[in-house]
Design a protein around this motif. Structure first.
Motif, PDB file in Angstrom:
ATOM      1  N   LEU A  63       0.814  -1.210   0.000  1.00  0.00           N
ATOM      2  CA  LEU A  63       0.000   0.000   0.000  1.00  0.00           C
ATOM      3  C   LEU A  63       0.849   1.263   0.000  1.00  0.00           C
ATOM      4  O   LEU A  63       0.370   2.331  -0.351  1.00  0.00           O
ATOM      5  CB  LEU A  63      -0.916   0.019   1.231  1.00  0.00           C
ATOM      6  CG  LEU A  63      -2.268  -0.656   1.058  1.00  0.00           C
ATOM      7  CD1 LEU A  63      -3.061  -0.579   2.349  1.00  0.00           C
ATOM      8  CD2 LEU A  63      -3.052  -0.060  -0.088  1.00  0.00           C
ATOM      9  N   SER A  64       2.107   1.141   0.359  1.00  0.00           N
ATOM     10  CA  SER A  64       3.007   2.292   0.391  1.00  0.00           C
ATOM     11  C   SER A  64       3.474   2.701  -1.004  1.00  0.00           C
ATOM     12  O   SER A  64       4.181   3.705  -1.139  1.00  0.00           O
ATOM     13  CB  SER A  64       4.230   1.975   1.253  1.00  0.00           C
ATOM     14  OG  SER A  64       3.831   1.604   2.534  1.00  0.00           O
ATOM     15  N   TYR A  65       3.104   1.933  -2.042  1.00  0.00           N
ATOM     16  CA  TYR A  65       3.482   2.284  -3.406  1.00  0.00           C
ATOM     17  C   TYR A  65       2.987   3.701  -3.689  1.00  0.00           C
ATOM     18  O   TYR A  65       1.838   4.032  -3.405  1.00  0.00           O
ATOM     19  CB  TYR A  65       2.893   1.273  -4.395  1.00  0.00           C
ATOM     20  CG  TYR A  65       3.223   1.564  -5.833  1.00  0.00           C
ATOM     21  CD1 TYR A  65       4.516   1.407  -6.308  1.00  0.00           C
ATOM     22  CD2 TYR A  65       2.247   2.009  -6.715  1.00  0.00           C
ATOM     23  CE1 TYR A  65       4.829   1.680  -7.634  1.00  0.00           C
ATOM     24  CE2 TYR A  65       2.550   2.290  -8.035  1.00  0.00           C
ATOM     25  CZ  TYR A  65       3.843   2.121  -8.482  1.00  0.00           C
ATOM     26  OH  TYR A  65       4.155   2.401  -9.789  1.00  0.00           O
ATOM     27  N   GLY A  66       3.833   4.548  -4.247  1.00  0.00           N
ATOM     28  CA  GLY A  66       3.570   5.978  -4.337  1.00  0.00           C
ATOM     29  C   GLY A  66       2.727   6.461  -5.499  1.00  0.00           C
ATOM     30  O   GLY A  66       2.488   7.664  -5.608  1.00  0.00           O
ATOM     31  N   TYR A  67       2.264   5.573  -6.375  1.00  0.00           N
ATOM     32  CA  TYR A  67       1.527   5.991  -7.567  1.00  0.00           C
ATOM     33  C   TYR A  67       0.261   5.144  -7.699  1.00  0.00           C
ATOM     34  O   TYR A  67       0.167   4.065  -7.132  1.00  0.00           O
ATOM     35  CB  TYR A  67       2.371   5.818  -8.836  1.00  0.00           C
ATOM     36  CG  TYR A  67       3.713   6.519  -8.744  1.00  0.00           C
ATOM     37  CD1 TYR A  67       3.829   7.869  -9.013  1.00  0.00           C
ATOM     38  CD2 TYR A  67       4.855   5.818  -8.366  1.00  0.00           C
ATOM     39  CE1 TYR A  67       5.056   8.517  -8.918  1.00  0.00           C
ATOM     40  CE2 TYR A  67       6.089   6.458  -8.265  1.00  0.00           C
ATOM     41  CZ  TYR A  67       6.178   7.802  -8.544  1.00  0.00           C
ATOM     42  OH  TYR A  67       7.383   8.433  -8.443  1.00  0.00           O
ATOM     43  N   TYR A  68      -0.686   5.611  -8.504  1.00  0.00           N
ATOM     44  CA  TYR A  68      -1.886   4.813  -8.751  1.00  0.00           C
ATOM     45  C   TYR A  68      -1.679   3.857  -9.927  1.00  0.00           C
ATOM     46  O   TYR A  68      -2.433   2.918 -10.114  1.00  0.00           O
ATOM     47  CB  TYR A  68      -3.110   5.708  -9.000  1.00  0.00           C
ATOM     48  CG  TYR A  68      -3.111   6.438 -10.326  1.00  0.00           C
ATOM     49  CD1 TYR A  68      -3.646   5.839 -11.464  1.00  0.00           C
ATOM     50  CD2 TYR A  68      -2.572   7.710 -10.444  1.00  0.00           C
ATOM     51  CE1 TYR A  68      -3.639   6.492 -12.686  1.00  0.00           C
ATOM     52  CE2 TYR A  68      -2.567   8.376 -11.662  1.00  0.00           C
ATOM     53  CZ  TYR A  68      -3.098   7.761 -12.771  1.00  0.00           C
ATOM     54  OH  TYR A  68      -3.083   8.401 -13.983  1.00  0.00           O
ATOM     55  N   ASN A  69      -0.627   4.102 -10.726  1.00  0.00           N
ATOM     56  CA  ASN A  69      -0.402   3.281 -11.914  1.00  0.00           C
ATOM     57  C   ASN A  69       1.042   2.788 -11.955  1.00  0.00           C
ATOM     58  O   ASN A  69       1.877   3.163 -11.129  1.00  0.00           O
ATOM     59  CB  ASN A  69      -0.733   4.071 -13.179  1.00  0.00           C
ATOM     60  CG  ASN A  69       0.179   5.278 -13.370  1.00  0.00           C
ATOM     61  OD1 ASN A  69       0.955   5.656 -12.493  1.00  0.00           O
ATOM     62  ND2 ASN A  69       0.088   5.899 -14.526  1.00  0.00           N
ATOM     63  N   LEU A  70       1.291   1.934 -12.923  1.00  0.00           N
ATOM     64  CA  LEU A  70       2.634   1.406 -13.144  1.00  0.00           C
ATOM     65  C   LEU A  70       2.801   1.207 -14.644  1.00  0.00           C
ATOM     66  O   LEU A  70       1.978   0.535 -15.276  1.00  0.00           O
ATOM     67  CB  LEU A  70       2.816   0.083 -12.410  1.00  0.00           C
ATOM     68  CG  LEU A  70       4.096  -0.698 -12.685  1.00  0.00           C
ATOM     69  CD1 LEU A  70       5.326   0.094 -12.252  1.00  0.00           C
ATOM     70  CD2 LEU A  70       4.059  -2.036 -11.969  1.00  0.00           C
ATOM     71  N   TYR A  71       3.848   1.802 -15.210  1.00  0.00           N
ATOM     72  CA  TYR A  71       4.177   1.581 -16.617  1.00  0.00           C
ATOM     73  C   TYR A  71       5.237   0.492 -16.700  1.00  0.00           C
ATOM     74  O   TYR A  71       6.249   0.538 -15.998  1.00  0.00           O
ATOM     75  CB  TYR A  71       4.693   2.863 -17.273  1.00  0.00           C
ATOM     76  CG  TYR A  71       3.606   3.861 -17.576  1.00  0.00           C
ATOM     77  CD1 TYR A  71       2.796   3.712 -18.695  1.00  0.00           C
ATOM     78  CD2 TYR A  71       3.384   4.936 -16.728  1.00  0.00           C
ATOM     79  CE1 TYR A  71       1.795   4.628 -18.970  1.00  0.00           C
ATOM     80  CE2 TYR A  71       2.380   5.854 -16.991  1.00  0.00           C
ATOM     81  CZ  TYR A  71       1.588   5.694 -18.115  1.00  0.00           C
ATOM     82  OH  TYR A  71       0.595   6.593 -18.385  1.00  0.00           O
ATOM     83  N   PRO A  96      -7.642   6.051  -9.688  1.00  0.00           N
ATOM     84  CA  PRO A  96      -6.997   7.361  -9.754  1.00  0.00           C
ATOM     85  C   PRO A  96      -7.720   8.454  -8.956  1.00  0.00           C
ATOM     86  O   PRO A  96      -7.095   9.390  -8.488  1.00  0.00           O
ATOM     87  CB  PRO A  96      -6.995   7.707 -11.243  1.00  0.00           C
ATOM     88  CG  PRO A  96      -7.332   6.467 -11.965  1.00  0.00           C
ATOM     89  CD  PRO A  96      -8.000   5.539 -11.003  1.00  0.00           C
ATOM     90  N   LYS A  97      -9.039   8.329  -8.800  1.00  0.00           N
ATOM     91  CA  LYS A  97      -9.803   9.360  -8.097  1.00  0.00           C
ATOM     92  C   LYS A  97      -9.866   9.109  -6.598  1.00  0.00           C
ATOM     93  O   LYS A  97      -9.694  10.023  -5.806  1.00  0.00           O
ATOM     94  CB  LYS A  97     -11.215   9.455  -8.673  1.00  0.00           C
ATOM     95  CG  LYS A  97     -11.239   9.986 -10.095  1.00  0.00           C
ATOM     96  CD  LYS A  97     -12.630  10.092 -10.634  1.00  0.00           C
ATOM     97  CE  LYS A  97     -12.582  10.572 -12.076  1.00  0.00           C
ATOM     98  NZ  LYS A  97     -13.873  10.546 -12.709  1.00  0.00           N
ATOM     99  N   THR A  98     -10.125   7.869  -6.196  1.00  0.00           N
ATOM    100  CA  THR A  98     -10.333   7.588  -4.772  1.00  0.00           C
ATOM    101  C   THR A  98      -9.078   7.078  -4.074  1.00  0.00           C
ATOM    102  O   THR A  98      -9.000   7.123  -2.854  1.00  0.00           O
ATOM    103  CB  THR A  98     -11.438   6.533  -4.589  1.00  0.00           C
ATOM    104  OG1 THR A  98     -10.979   5.281  -5.134  1.00  0.00           O
ATOM    105  CG2 THR A  98     -12.730   6.951  -5.271  1.00  0.00           C
TER     106      THR A  98
END
Length: 158
Positions: A63-71, A96-98
């Motif tokens: 949950l500590s991952y800093g982004y909502y996405n991953l490329y 991305p919103k919540t």
């Protein structure tokens, strides 16, 4: 405590079975720090090239991952090393919103299975390698625990 461990083990056995999977493998990311130079490769064998396959990304993040996405950039190569395809994909790990995590979570960890290729037909039977590289330009990318792929034969039910 033993009972809880036993229940988790049984749940993993029941939920972890991919009956159509011909290959499923993960690579752990050391200390949750995914360096750009660390591009895990997964080599698998296709025995029947007459049927289509679905290929999935498997990913575990905290949950500590800093982004909502991953490329991610993926590279598919045949047994001779010839590149059959390369492509940049975006995986949405959180809304991305919540900010609500997608995937299946247990505590701080979330597992994801994203469709990479649908109904893919391999050119011929043989060994293939899928290589995956993070493309977030943060080096290292923090809080990604493992990455992998699943290759499944397509049946009328999937």
């Amino acid at each position: 405590m033993k009972r809880l461990g036993f229940i988790l083990f049984i749940a993993l056995l029941i939920g972890g079975c991919d009956t159509n999977a011909v290959y499923k493998e993960y690579t752990d990311i050391e200390d949750g720090k995914w360096y750009i130079k660390n591009a895990p490769s997964f080599t698998f064998e296709i025995k029947d090239a007459s049927v289509p396959y679905n290929i999935y990304y498997n990913l575990r993040n905290s949950l500590s991952y800093g982004y909502y996405n991953l490329y991610l950039t993926r590279y598919l190569r045949d047994a001779s090393g010839k590149e059959l395809e390369s492509r940049l994909d975006e995986l949405l790990l959180m809304d991305p919103k919540t900010g609500k995590p997608n995937g299946d979570g247990l505590g701080d960890l979330f597992d994801h299975k994203f469709l990479m290729k649908r109904n893919y037909r391999f050119p011929k039977p043989g060994k293939y390698t899928m290589q995956i590289r993070q493309y977030m330009r943060q080096d290292p990318l923090l809080n990604i625990q493992s990455v992998g792929i699943t290759v499944e034969k397509v049946t009328p039910t999937n």
